[in-house]
Design an enzyme around this catalytic site. Structure first.
Site, PDB file in Angstrom:
ATOM      1  N   ASN A  89       0.875  -1.139   0.028  1.00 55.56           N
ATOM      2  CA  ASN A  89       0.088  -0.121  -0.088  1.00 55.56           C
ATOM      3  C   ASN A  89       0.781   1.286   0.027  1.00 55.56           C
ATOM      4  O   ASN A  89       0.406   2.467  -0.435  1.00 55.56           O
ATOM      5  CB  ASN A  89      -0.930  -0.046   1.314  1.00 55.56           C
ATOM      6  N   TYR A 155       3.429   9.662 -11.277  1.00 61.05           N
ATOM      7  CA  TYR A 155       2.743   8.880 -10.454  1.00 61.05           C
ATOM      8  C   TYR A 155       1.688   7.914 -11.422  1.00 61.05           C
ATOM      9  O   TYR A 155       1.462   6.833 -11.067  1.00 61.05           O
ATOM     10  CB  TYR A 155       1.664   9.764  -9.708  1.00 61.05           C
ATOM     11  N   SER A 158       3.900   5.137 -12.596  1.00 64.21           N
ATOM     12  CA  SER A 158       4.078   3.958 -11.452  1.00 64.21           C
ATOM     13  C   SER A 158       3.027   3.267 -11.361  1.00 64.21           C
ATOM     14  O   SER A 158       3.156   1.943 -11.072  1.00 64.21           O
ATOM     15  CB  SER A 158       4.478   4.790 -10.207  1.00 64.21           C
TER      16      SER A 158
END
Ligand code: NDP
Length: 259
Positions: A89, A155, A158
């Site tokens: 996470n 982001y 990724s």
């Protein structure tokens, strides 16, 4: 969904979604290994987990550091003897346009945290997960399927990479009885944007604004994402592998009309 006697590693457990996931697993009887760098914030989560009686292992670790990742797996095995579930996470968001001077630095730090660490942890947990016929749940994002907004290429890249890794790992692990899936949230009210450097009142008005991005006119609480993580990690989802579950209050449905 009982997770009695299951051993669960949750990275990024000191706040937001990871904290909610850790607490919910503890409520369901699991022994949890909680990973993060911020000891003070992690302590609050540990206290909530311990209220439910499960054993808690606190791992102050940086998932971008090789020696810390090794420590996460080794100490979990030392304490609990096995790993049933790995929840990847921990994640960060950083802003830079493709042509900015700091773009490569931003890209490296985001990719290392959001993707490389997941590959590394999954690699080191693999033999233990095969032994328990366990499973992996990654916390991805709707940014994996949509370019989101300008200046977040690192982001989005990724999270797209994370989803592809999830599918590849699911394929490889299937013959060994291990499942791998991801949840892909839309906006969730957490410390995520404050950790980007904005102050609390700016963050609050940002989250309020994001309600307008969704068809349901609301955004999620971390506990709602945690419920889906627990479902995917449970035996109820025994037929689910290689899947990414969008949980976004209709954000992707509305997205084209927001442009
Ligand atoms: P938070 O910022 O509240 O939580 C992020 C967690 O990651 C913290 O516990 C932080 O702990 C941990 N973390 C960050 N870097 C590292 C590191 N190098 N080593 C160890 N732990 C680290 O954000 P969220 O709960 O919102 O984010 C959790 C995940 O959910 C992320 O992967 C994010 O991409 C994803 N997500 C979030 C959405 C949202 O709207 N909030 C939407 C879609 C996806 P510490 O600082 O203590 O190390």
């Amino acid at each position: 969904m009982s997770f009695a006697d299951k051993v669960v590693i949750v990275t990024g457990a000191s706040s937001g979604i990871g904290a909610a996931v850790g607490i919910k697993f503890a409520e369901e009887g699991a022994n949890v290994a909680l990973v993060a760098r911020n000891q003070v914030k992690l302590k609050e989560v540990v206290a909530k987990c311990e209220e439910h009686g499960g054993k808690v292992l606190v791992l102050i670790a940086d998932v971008t550091k090789n020696e810390d990742v090794k420590k996460i797996i080794e100490q979990t095995i030392k304490q609990f003897g096995k790993i049933d579930i790995l929840v990847n996470n921990a994640g960060i968001i950083r802003k830079a346009a493709v042509w900015d001077e700091n773009a490569i630095d931003v890209f490296d730090s985001v990719m290392t945290t959001n993707l490389r660490s997941v590959v590394h942890l999954t690699n080191l947990a693999a033999q233990h997960l095969i032994q328990t016929k366990g499973n992996v749940v990654n916390v991805s994002s709707i940014a994996a399927v949509d370019a989101m907004s300008p200046e977040y290429f690192a982001y989005c890249t990724s999270k797209a990479g994370l989803d592809q890794f999830m599918r590849s790992a699911a394929l490889e692990f299937s013959a060994k009885g291990v499942r791998v899936n991801s949840v892909n949230p839309g906006p969730v009210r957490t410390d995520f944007v404050q950790n980007l450097g904005v102050n609390k009142s700016e963050a609050d008005s940002f989250w309020d604004k994001t309600k307008n991005w969704t068809t349901l006119g609301r955004i999620s609480d971390p506990e709602e994402i945690a419920d889906l993580v627990l479902f995917l990690a449970s035996d109820k989802a025994r037929s689910v592998t290689g899947s990414s579950y969008v949980i976004d209050n209709g954000c992707l449905l509305k997205r084209p009309y927001n442009m």
